[in-house]
Write a protein that holds these residues in place. Sequence first.
Motif, short mmCIF file in Angstrom:
data_model
loop_
_atom_site.label_atom_id
_atom_site.label_comp_id
_atom_site.label_asym_id
_atom_site.label_seq_id
_atom_site.Cartn_x
_atom_site.Cartn_y
_atom_site.Cartn_z
N VAL A 327 -14.19 -1.12 -2.06
CA VAL A 327 -13.49 -0.20 -2.97
C VAL A 327 -14.44 0.10 -4.13
O VAL A 327 -14.78 -0.78 -4.91
CB VAL A 327 -12.18 -0.82 -3.49
N THR A 331 -9.90 5.55 -6.43
CA THR A 331 -9.62 6.65 -5.51
C THR A 331 -10.53 6.65 -4.29
O THR A 331 -10.34 7.48 -3.40
CB THR A 331 -9.78 8.01 -6.23
N GLU A 359 -0.19 3.79 4.79
CA GLU A 359 0.19 2.94 3.67
C GLU A 359 0.65 1.58 4.19
O GLU A 359 1.25 1.48 5.25
CB GLU A 359 1.29 3.61 2.85
N LEU A 384 -7.51 7.73 -2.32
CA LEU A 384 -6.68 6.56 -2.57
C LEU A 384 -5.79 6.77 -3.79
O LEU A 384 -6.15 7.48 -4.73
CB LEU A 384 -7.54 5.32 -2.79
N CYS A 386 -4.11 4.31 -6.55
CA CYS A 386 -4.27 2.90 -6.92
C CYS A 386 -2.94 2.15 -6.99
O CYS A 386 -2.92 0.93 -7.05
CB CYS A 386 -5.01 2.79 -8.26
N TYR A 390 -3.38 0.18 1.52
CA TYR A 390 -3.64 0.93 2.74
C TYR A 390 -4.15 0.00 3.84
O TYR A 390 -4.87 -0.98 3.57
CB TYR A 390 -4.67 2.03 2.51
N PRO A 417 -6.71 -0.56 -3.77
CA PRO A 417 -7.49 0.06 -4.85
C PRO A 417 -7.08 -0.40 -6.24
O PRO A 417 -7.68 0.03 -7.23
CB PRO A 417 -7.21 1.56 -4.66
#
Length: 713
Positions: A327, A331, A359, A384, A386, A390, A417
């Motif tokens: 990550v 996003t 999700e 993404l 936050c 996911y 995220p």
Amino acid sequence: MSRIKSFLFGLMAICLSTLSFGQQDAEPALCKDPSIFGFVKDSKFTISPDYGCLDYTRTSARIEVSNSASPTGGALSQLGYIFDFKDVTPLALPVFPTVLQTSTVVTTPGKYWVMQGGNVGGTAYITCRVSEILQTEQPDFDITSCGDKSVTVTFRDTPKNRKHGKYRIVWGDGNQDFSAQITVWPHQMQHTYINTPTGMPQIVAAYTRGASNFTVCTSQPISFPVGSNGKPRISELEGLNGGASNKITLSDGSDGTAYTIQQKPKGGNWVDTGKKITRNSGTTTANQTIDGLDGKQEYCFRLQTKDGCNNDIFSNEACTIIPKATVSSPTEAKIEWNNPDADLTATPNVTRYSVGYSESPSGANPNTGAPSPITGTSYVFDLLDCSKKYNFNITAFLGTTAADKVVIKSPNILVDPSVSFKLPAISIGTVSTISKDIIQVNTFEPSGYTAPKYIFYRAEGGSSTYTQVKETPDNRYDDKNVEPDKQQYCYKVEYQDRCGNTSVLSPAFCSVFLTSAQANTLNWTQFIIPDPNNALQNAQPVEYYVELLDANGSVVKPVDTTPDTKSNVKDVIDQILSDPAARGQVTFRILARQKVTLIIGGVATPFPFSSYSNTYTFITPAQIYVPTAFSPNDDSNNDTFVAKGRFIVEYNLVIYDRWGNTIFESKDLETGWNGTTSDGVTPAPPGNYGYKIYGLDPAGQKFEKVGSITLIR
């Protein structure tokens, strides 16, 4: 024929058949003995076909009748047909359609009995014929071998196969074999290859009838690769439980054969897992799950069995995919994975990958993407949220033909995220003076980021110490606790996303501070947009516009444009002060402007950044001119003691007698002392009198002048 028989046959001619649609193998009772109802047998007609086929080329068959005749060859009257005639309980009089029907279409296999009814000279005739419709099916069989040349095809003892009478195998090397009528099951056919086959062998099943077992229908040909030898194939490998388990899907191979599952870690040796996988008859695949694996370790799997000579037969090899996620921002995440065919020489290559995501844990909003190129082993996802988590998974597609296609699915990998990390700093911002007590800070967050909270810090007068001054949902801040004319202000900004991640503190954005380091000269600090991320393109040099303001703060005119941070404005000041109405002050402001190109929505857009400085006013001190004597004798010449002056905004005049008593005061520069005593009427005696003049200049600075004046009479 009796009158009753004639009536019944007439009834047959006007009624519709009420028989349900169906088939029966045995000849219906009324067909065998029509005399049950007083009818005569052996009228004539032709039925076509005697045998019909439902196969891979057609899904329906037409049954037709023709050539009706009496036993002696004469024509039948009141002719009718009942298609698909069958026994009913209790036995009932047949009922013929009112409209002559000579054909029907059927879609299911079975024997269809057709009854013909007719009348000749008052005699009612009934005769039946049968058409058998067969549904062809490919056979169930196994392939075994002993070495590379000898092949045995075993046709299993299944209900489907028992409908077959014979088999034909075209071996692909120019030879073919025909079986005799099969009476014993299972049935085997063997072949030894002398020449290398030029094509895959094909098997055709024949449906036979009659005493001579003649062929009436054949199945769709089915092919098998030479040397398949009942060889199994792993068609799918799916990672489960974070890679701690893997589900193996078996395709091909022989029905009922238990294949041993073998595994090895990457770079290791093959070992039996202790589990077997078997595909049952009538199924195309079978599954087995291997547990207790290390989810971070790459594994390969294969299936093993023995041929007729106890030689090992191995399936293709299938290796796991282990995904990793990084990550990089709230996003954006980068998904990377290993190439599952990197160490395998006998396994087909990956033709493409797909990346699935949804999700977690709900599985909502599922979607797929693909790396670029499609055989690449990394994928960047930049959408993404936050506030959500996911699941990502990778699917590899290997092989190009039906015989070698393999699908490998990775286990899910969780991407969160909301993990704590620093967001990228705001790199672009401007500071502009709005008024004498307001400075406005405008910032531009990095592309792809939106923030619900901005935190502003301020340093004053060149200090390096920044203090928090504001939290706001807006990326613009109007600072009203400032004195822009006295010092420069610098600001740094950070922002937070919805998950509480905080950005790196921005570089400093500073106001343009205008002052004067020497007479008649303006000096100011630079206008700088730091831009450490190089977001600005085609940045032009900063231009400074020196603006002359009126008493209301409105721009009168620009008086200079320069790339420097100073300007000599003596000529402008002198010109303004030469006006008799001038109040002794001249005010300036700097407009700093820099033209750049920004990428907005993927489009290069010219954009001018600008900033206003504080105002700076040049102030000329109060100028006072006082006479030394006056003569108030009403000759209209020097009758009043009046001071002359410029650049005075507040004025006071006090006259004292020789004993220090105040005898006159004035607050108007134009109103002087007329030489009288404190009553304003009685002339003061000649002599010396003291005075004091004081007040304020345009800058608010006090001035004072003290002296004596001689009154002459």
